[in-house]
Design an enzyme around this catalytic site. Structure first.
Site, PDB file in Angstrom:
ATOM      1  N   ASP A  67       0.822  -1.215   0.000  1.00 30.08           N
ATOM      2  CA  ASP A  67       0.000   0.000   0.000  1.00 30.08           C
ATOM      3  C   ASP A  67       0.853   1.260   0.000  1.00 30.08           C
ATOM      4  O   ASP A  67       2.082   1.191   0.131  1.00 30.08           O
ATOM      5  CB  ASP A  67      -0.986   0.008   1.192  1.00 30.08           C
ATOM      6  CG  ASP A  67      -0.322  -0.348   2.525  1.00 30.08           C
ATOM      7  OD1 ASP A  67       0.914  -0.238   2.632  1.00 30.08           O
ATOM      8  OD2 ASP A  67      -1.053  -0.735   3.449  1.00 30.08           O
ATOM      9  N   ASN A 136      -8.221  -3.252  14.153  1.00 26.06           N
ATOM     10  CA  ASN A 136      -9.596  -3.419  13.648  1.00 26.06           C
ATOM     11  C   ASN A 136      -9.708  -4.587  12.652  1.00 26.06           C
ATOM     12  O   ASN A 136     -10.722  -4.747  11.994  1.00 26.06           O
ATOM     13  CB  ASN A 136     -10.087  -2.120  12.996  1.00 26.06           C
ATOM     14  CG  ASN A 136      -9.283  -1.740  11.756  1.00 26.06           C
ATOM     15  OD1 ASN A 136      -8.386  -2.473  11.350  1.00 26.06           O
ATOM     16  ND2 ASN A 136      -9.604  -0.605  11.151  1.00 26.06           N
ATOM     17  N   HIS A 138      -7.863  -5.041   9.942  1.00 25.05           N
ATOM     18  CA  HIS A 138      -7.505  -4.747   8.536  1.00 25.05           C
ATOM     19  C   HIS A 138      -6.229  -5.477   8.117  1.00 25.05           C
ATOM     20  O   HIS A 138      -5.388  -5.818   8.945  1.00 25.05           O
ATOM     21  CB  HIS A 138      -7.428  -3.231   8.267  1.00 25.05           C
ATOM     22  CG  HIS A 138      -6.195  -2.541   8.741  1.00 25.05           C
ATOM     23  ND1 HIS A 138      -6.079  -1.179   8.799  1.00 25.05           N
ATOM     24  CD2 HIS A 138      -4.987  -3.023   9.173  1.00 25.05           C
ATOM     25  CE1 HIS A 138      -4.877  -0.859   9.229  1.00 25.05           C
ATOM     26  NE2 HIS A 138      -4.202  -1.950   9.460  1.00 25.05           N
ATOM     27  N   GLU A 143      -9.751  -1.870   5.001  1.00 21.40           N
ATOM     28  CA  GLU A 143     -10.413  -1.585   6.271  1.00 21.40           C
ATOM     29  C   GLU A 143     -11.717  -2.379   6.351  1.00 21.40           C
ATOM     30  O   GLU A 143     -12.194  -2.900   5.322  1.00 21.40           O
ATOM     31  CB  GLU A 143     -10.708  -0.076   6.349  1.00 21.40           C
ATOM     32  CG  GLU A 143      -9.472   0.823   6.231  1.00 21.40           C
ATOM     33  CD  GLU A 143      -8.573   0.816   7.481  1.00 21.40           C
ATOM     34  OE1 GLU A 143      -8.700  -0.096   8.315  1.00 21.40           O
ATOM     35  OE2 GLU A 143      -7.726   1.723   7.592  1.00 21.40           O
TER      36      GLU A 143
END
Ligand code: PGA
Length: 263
Positions: A67, A136, A138, A143
């Site tokens: 990313d 979370n 991800h 996400e």
């Protein structure tokens, strides 16, 4: 899935480096997918150590980073391109032309993402995709709510990710709100996935990924669909797993199990 529980962070990095080194011994032109963040730092140190000791050579290795923040130049100190250069690439003999990054400033985002997927395919696909995991759930910047078949694309950072990455910047306000990320569908096509997690703050996400339902609310749970997914995690990150004694037993007895295949 193979769940490898190690006592601490140092041991997960050693284990992951060992898996990569063994794969490299079989295929010198290994194609690796690399993440950034705090978790892989120890892995990169171990890979540099292997290189320094003459136990690994990067001259035919090809890499794809997972990313990049949208809006940052490659030379920006917080860009993931810069991170990779500082923490791994400038310390080993990888060839510039074998390093692939998503750009933080592409002219045409959709075209850039399509071309990135094409480059992965032309390289023969990813042999080992290394991943971290967010609190979370991800993976890269996929996400919660990311489609399990998503491809490389523009994504908006979740609030947890903005907070988690704020320490790299002077101020939380400086953390870019958008990024380009390889997709979950892209990861599922790699030959092996190696997810590293360390620390109690990852325990809930790890338990959701391994023992929870497959859901876009916990993107890492999509790895349950992958036939060669390995979770290399420390005791703290494993602390919320219900079946950890079984995973431990299974891993410790893997050599014994492989004997059955030889008969
Ligand atoms: P971290 O990030 O390694 O900095 O905890 C992991 C991730 O967000 O994927």
């Amino acid at each position: 899935m193979e769940i490898i529980i190690k006592p601490d962070y140092g041991e997960i990095c050693r284990e992951a480096a060992g898996i990569i080194q063994r794969a490299w011994k079989k295929k010198k032109s290994l194609v690796l997918g690399f993440p950034t963040g705090r978790t892989p730092l120890g892995l990169y140190e171990k890979l540099i150590e292997l290189y320094d000791n003459g136990e690994m050579d990067f001259s035919d290795i090809v890499t794809f980073n997972v990313d990049e923040y949208l809006g940052l130049e490659e030379t920006h100190p917080q860009s993931f391109a810069c991170y990779m250069e500082n923490h791994l690439f400038r310390h080993v003999n990888i060839k510039k032309e074998n390093i692939h990054h998503l750009s933080g400033k592409p002219d045409d985002i959709e075209e850039h993402c399509r071309a990135y997927e094409m480059k992965i395919r032309r390289a023969g696909g990813i042999n080992i995709q290394v991943l971290g995991i967010g609190t979370n759930g991800h993976i890269a910047f996929n996400e919660p709510s990311s489609s399990l078949s998503s491809r490389t694309r523009l994504e908006a950072l979740a609030q947890e990710s903005i907070k988690a990455n704020a320490h790299f910047f002077q101020d939380e306000k400086e953390v870019p709100r958008f990024c380009l990320t390889m997709g979950i569908g892209t990861f599922l096509e790699s030959r092996m996935i190696l997810l590293l997690a360390s620390g109690r703050d990852k325990a809930e996400a790890v338990a959701g990924a391994i023992e929870g339902p497959i859901t876009a609310s916990v993107p890492a749970s999509a790895l349950q669909l992958h036939p060669q997914a390995r979770f290399v995690i420390d005791e703290d990150a494993a602390s919320k797993l219900i079946r950890k004694d079984y995973y431990r037993w299974k891993y410790e007895n893997r050599v014994k199990a492989s004997e059955f295949l030889k008969k």
